[in-house]
Design a protein around this motif. Structure first.
Motif, PDB file in Angstrom:
ATOM      1  N   PRO A 160       0.700  -1.180   0.074  1.00 25.13           N
ATOM      2  CA  PRO A 160       0.012  -0.075   0.088  1.00 25.13           C
ATOM      3  C   PRO A 160       0.845   1.330  -0.156  1.00 25.13           C
ATOM      4  CG  PRO A 160      -0.622  -1.493   1.827  1.00 25.13           C
ATOM      5  CD  PRO A 160       0.512  -2.013   1.018  1.00 25.13           C
ATOM      6  N   ILE A 161       0.506   2.252  -1.006  1.00 27.70           N
ATOM      7  CA  ILE A 161       1.513   3.514  -1.119  1.00 27.70           C
ATOM      8  C   ILE A 161       0.323   4.459  -1.082  1.00 27.70           C
ATOM      9  CG2 ILE A 161       2.636   4.790  -2.533  1.00 27.70           C
ATOM     10  CD1 ILE A 161       4.604   2.398  -2.884  1.00 27.70           C
ATOM     11  N   SER A 162       0.793   5.647  -0.450  1.00 29.63           N
ATOM     12  CA  SER A 162      -0.382   6.841  -0.520  1.00 29.63           C
ATOM     13  C   SER A 162       0.348   7.951  -1.030  1.00 29.63           C
ATOM     14  CB  SER A 162      -1.063   7.149   0.828  1.00 29.63           C
ATOM     15  OG  SER A 162      -2.003   6.192   1.097  1.00 29.63           O
ATOM     16  N   LEU A 163       0.228   9.008  -1.716  1.00 27.76           N
ATOM     17  CA  LEU A 163       0.612  10.169  -2.204  1.00 27.76           C
ATOM     18  C   LEU A 163      -0.117  11.185  -1.535  1.00 27.76           C
ATOM     19  CD1 LEU A 163       1.720   9.172  -5.774  1.00 27.76           C
ATOM     20  CD2 LEU A 163       3.421   9.099  -3.774  1.00 27.76           C
ATOM     21  N   ILE A 164       0.531  12.000  -0.747  1.00 29.37           N
ATOM     22  CA  ILE A 164      -0.270  13.098  -0.069  1.00 29.37           C
ATOM     23  C   ILE A 164       0.290  14.295  -0.271  1.00 29.37           C
ATOM     24  CG2 ILE A 164      -1.056  14.097   2.161  1.00 29.37           C
ATOM     25  CD1 ILE A 164      -2.294  11.253   1.245  1.00 29.37           C
ATOM     26  N   PRO A 165      -0.337  15.407  -1.164  1.00 28.09           N
ATOM     27  CA  PRO A 165       0.408  16.691  -1.291  1.00 28.09           C
ATOM     28  C   PRO A 165       0.303  17.620  -0.265  1.00 28.09           C
ATOM     29  CG  PRO A 165      -2.023  16.340  -2.318  1.00 28.09           C
ATOM     30  CD  PRO A 165      -1.543  15.186  -1.766  1.00 28.09           C
ATOM     31  N   ILE A 166       1.249  18.354  -0.125  1.00 30.38           N
ATOM     32  CA  ILE A 166       1.025  19.300   0.948  1.00 30.38           C
ATOM     33  C   ILE A 166       0.932  20.696   0.167  1.00 30.38           C
ATOM     34  CG2 ILE A 166       2.569  20.726   2.716  1.00 30.38           C
ATOM     35  CD1 ILE A 166       1.786  17.522   3.324  1.00 30.38           C
ATOM     36  N   GLY A 167      -0.524  21.165   0.094  1.00 34.98           N
ATOM     37  CA  GLY A 167      -0.772  22.055  -0.848  1.00 34.98           C
ATOM     38  C   GLY A 167      -1.158  21.609  -2.156  1.00 34.98           C
ATOM     39  N   HIS A 168      -0.769  22.061  -3.096  1.00 30.59           N
ATOM     40  CA  HIS A 168      -0.856  21.643  -4.601  1.00 30.59           C
ATOM     41  C   HIS A 168       0.448  21.040  -5.303  1.00 30.59           C
ATOM     42  CE1 HIS A 168      -2.654  21.761  -8.535  1.00 30.59           C
ATOM     43  NE2 HIS A 168      -1.889  22.089  -8.913  1.00 30.59           N
ATOM     44  N   SER A 195      -4.372   5.401  -0.465  1.00 35.53           N
ATOM     45  CA  SER A 195      -4.726   4.052  -1.075  1.00 35.53           C
ATOM     46  C   SER A 195      -4.489   3.513  -2.138  1.00 35.53           C
ATOM     47  CB  SER A 195      -6.268   3.799  -0.804  1.00 35.53           C
ATOM     48  OG  SER A 195      -6.732   4.303   0.656  1.00 35.53           O
ATOM     49  N   ASN A 196      -3.442   3.880  -3.015  1.00 36.52           N
ATOM     50  CA  ASN A 196      -2.933   3.329  -4.034  1.00 36.52           C
ATOM     51  C   ASN A 196      -2.146   2.055  -3.684  1.00 36.52           C
ATOM     52  OD1 ASN A 196      -2.243   2.639  -6.911  1.00 36.52           O
ATOM     53  ND2 ASN A 196      -1.871   5.063  -7.338  1.00 36.52           N
ATOM     54  N   HIS A 197      -1.698   1.068  -4.577  1.00 33.22           N
ATOM     55  CA  HIS A 197      -0.673   0.123  -4.198  1.00 33.22           C
ATOM     56  C   HIS A 197       0.149  -0.487  -5.415  1.00 33.22           C
ATOM     57  CE1 HIS A 197      -4.398  -1.793  -5.586  1.00 33.22           C
ATOM     58  NE2 HIS A 197      -3.620  -2.787  -6.143  1.00 33.22           N
ATOM     59  N   VAL A 198       1.012  -1.007  -4.995  1.00 30.95           N
ATOM     60  CA  VAL A 198       2.167  -1.349  -6.031  1.00 30.95           C
ATOM     61  C   VAL A 198       1.450  -2.545  -6.969  1.00 30.95           C
ATOM     62  CG1 VAL A 198       4.318  -2.577  -6.630  1.00 30.95           C
ATOM     63  CG2 VAL A 198       4.053  -0.696  -4.654  1.00 30.95           C
ATOM     64  N   ALA A 199       1.627  -2.323  -8.466  1.00 31.80           N
ATOM     65  CA  ALA A 199       0.887  -3.276  -9.272  1.00 31.80           C
ATOM     66  C   ALA A 199       1.799  -4.560  -9.393  1.00 31.80           C
ATOM     67  CB  ALA A 199       1.028  -2.495 -10.663  1.00 31.80           C
ATOM     68  N   GLU A 200       3.160  -4.563  -9.478  1.00 33.31           N
ATOM     69  CA  GLU A 200       3.705  -5.839  -9.381  1.00 33.31           C
ATOM     70  C   GLU A 200       5.055  -5.739  -8.768  1.00 33.31           C
ATOM     71  OE1 GLU A 200       2.650  -8.274 -11.022  1.00 33.31           O
ATOM     72  OE2 GLU A 200       0.941  -7.529 -12.138  1.00 33.31           O
ATOM     73  N   ASP A 201       5.717  -6.787  -8.308  1.00 38.62           N
ATOM     74  CA  ASP A 201       6.885  -6.867  -7.873  1.00 38.62           C
ATOM     75  C   ASP A 201       7.817  -6.220  -8.773  1.00 38.62           C
ATOM     76  OD1 ASP A 201       6.134  -8.482  -5.782  1.00 38.62           O
ATOM     77  OD2 ASP A 201       7.210 -10.342  -6.606  1.00 38.62           O
ATOM     78  N   GLY A 202       8.604  -4.967  -7.967  1.00 42.84           N
ATOM     79  CA  GLY A 202       9.508  -4.260  -8.877  1.00 42.84           C
ATOM     80  C   GLY A 202       9.777  -2.744  -8.642  1.00 42.84           C
ATOM     81  N   ILE A 203      10.418  -2.151  -9.479  1.00 46.27           N
ATOM     82  CA  ILE A 203      10.549  -0.754  -9.264  1.00 46.27           C
ATOM     83  C   ILE A 203       9.068   0.186  -9.415  1.00 46.27           C
ATOM     84  CG2 ILE A 203      11.916   1.249  -9.972  1.00 46.27           C
ATOM     85  CD1 ILE A 203      13.635  -0.681  -8.589  1.00 46.27           C
ATOM     86  N   VAL A 204       9.029   0.899  -8.318  1.00 46.74           N
ATOM     87  CA  VAL A 204       8.020   1.823  -8.561  1.00 46.74           C
ATOM     88  C   VAL A 204       8.957   3.323  -8.824  1.00 46.74           C
ATOM     89  CG1 VAL A 204       6.267   3.561  -7.472  1.00 46.74           C
ATOM     90  CG2 VAL A 204       6.288   1.012  -6.958  1.00 46.74           C
ATOM     91  N   LEU A 215       5.445  10.596   0.632  1.00 47.87           N
ATOM     92  CA  LEU A 215       4.823   9.146   0.303  1.00 47.87           C
ATOM     93  C   LEU A 215       4.860   8.581   1.670  1.00 47.87           C
ATOM     94  CD1 LEU A 215       6.229   6.985  -2.483  1.00 47.87           C
ATOM     95  CD2 LEU A 215       6.262   5.978  -0.063  1.00 47.87           C
ATOM     96  N   MET A 216       3.621   7.801   1.650  1.00 49.74           N
ATOM     97  CA  MET A 216       3.307   7.068   2.923  1.00 49.74           C
ATOM     98  C   MET A 216       3.341   5.709   2.451  1.00 49.74           C
ATOM     99  SD  MET A 216       0.431   9.191   4.738  1.00 49.74           S
ATOM    100  CE  MET A 216       0.579  10.696   5.244  1.00 49.74           C
ATOM    101  N   GLU A 217       4.591   4.915   2.936  1.00 46.96           N
ATOM    102  CA  GLU A 217       4.420   3.408   2.621  1.00 46.96           C
ATOM    103  C   GLU A 217       3.507   2.897   3.821  1.00 46.96           C
ATOM    104  OE1 GLU A 217       8.631   2.169   2.994  1.00 46.96           O
ATOM    105  OE2 GLU A 217       8.932   3.361   1.124  1.00 46.96           O
TER     106      GLU A 217
END
Length: 220
Positions: A160-168, A195-204, A215-217
């Motif tokens: 699970p990975i979330s991307l949270i903007p601070i502002g815009h 509430s995104n997540h990694v699609a496949e094993d590998g580099i994001v 970024l929130m792991e």
């Protein structure tokens, strides 16, 4: 709980213990073992002492009854840093202290939970230190850090990975996320990348053109 950290190398991240919700003792022990310096905010010192942790620096405004000699005796040797500036939080003052010591990176625990205002402030204030200190905030459920303009890291599938903007934040592109971003913009309060997540094993890979993006792991 280890009573003292063992590494003395300023290239390793320091450790700041704030005064929010406690993390798992195993996580705290792992961080202590590899931290060259342990800084405790004054409001947390009694909780930390009760865990048998050796403290290097006690820092804060000490706006309560405070006996410096007591802590110098039970935690010798310890540096006590009085930071009375009320325009900054104790956590920000701890960041400033580490920057003055030329320490490049820090892990922070006990900075979330308990009071929501403290949690939000602690997470969002790290953006002002973008070019000065690499900051990672950890608890039992997440690892949070500010992204550089270009970021890549290997993750297992479904992390699970979330991307949270601070502002815009604008011009966001991603690779290997289940919900891809292709030149998208995120704005706190309107649209975030939670509430995104990694699609496949590998580099994001994540890139953004403008703004401050956390970024929130996440660990459910």
């Amino acid at each position: 709980m280890s009573s003292h950290h063992i590494v003395r190398d300023d290239q390793e991240p320091a450790l700041i213990i704030a005064n929010g919700a406690a993390c798992n003792p195993e996580l705290l022990g792992q961080l202590l073992e590899w931290s060259p310096i342990v800084v405790v905010l004054d409001s947390a010192i009694e909780r930390v002492i009760a865990l048998g942790i050796k403290v290097d620096v006690l820092l804060g405004d000490f706006d309560r009854d405070f006996d410096a000699n007591y802590y110098k005796e039970i935690q010798y040797p310890i540096e006590i840093v009085h930071t009375p500036d009320q325009n900054k939080t104790d956590l920000e003052k701890a960041f400033d202290y580490l920057i003055e010591r030329n320490i490049p990176a820090v892990n922070v625990v006990w900075a979330t939970g308990r009071r929501a205002d403290h949690t939000i402030t602690n997470l969002t204030n790290i953006v002002r230190y973008r070019d000065l200190l690499k900051i990672v905030i950890l608890d039992d459920h997440s690892k949070v850090f500010l992204l550089p303009p270009k970021f890549e890291k290997w993750y297992p599938k479904n992390t699970p990975i979330s991307l949270i903007p601070i502002g815009h934040v604008s011009g966001i592109h991603s690779e290997n996320l289940f919900y891809p971003l292709q030149g998208d913009s995120l704005t706190i309060g309107y649209r975030t990348g939670s509430s995104n997540h990694v699609a496949e094993d590998g580099i994001v890979r994540i890139e953004h053109e403008n703004g401050d993006l956390l970024l929130m792991e996440c660990m459910d």
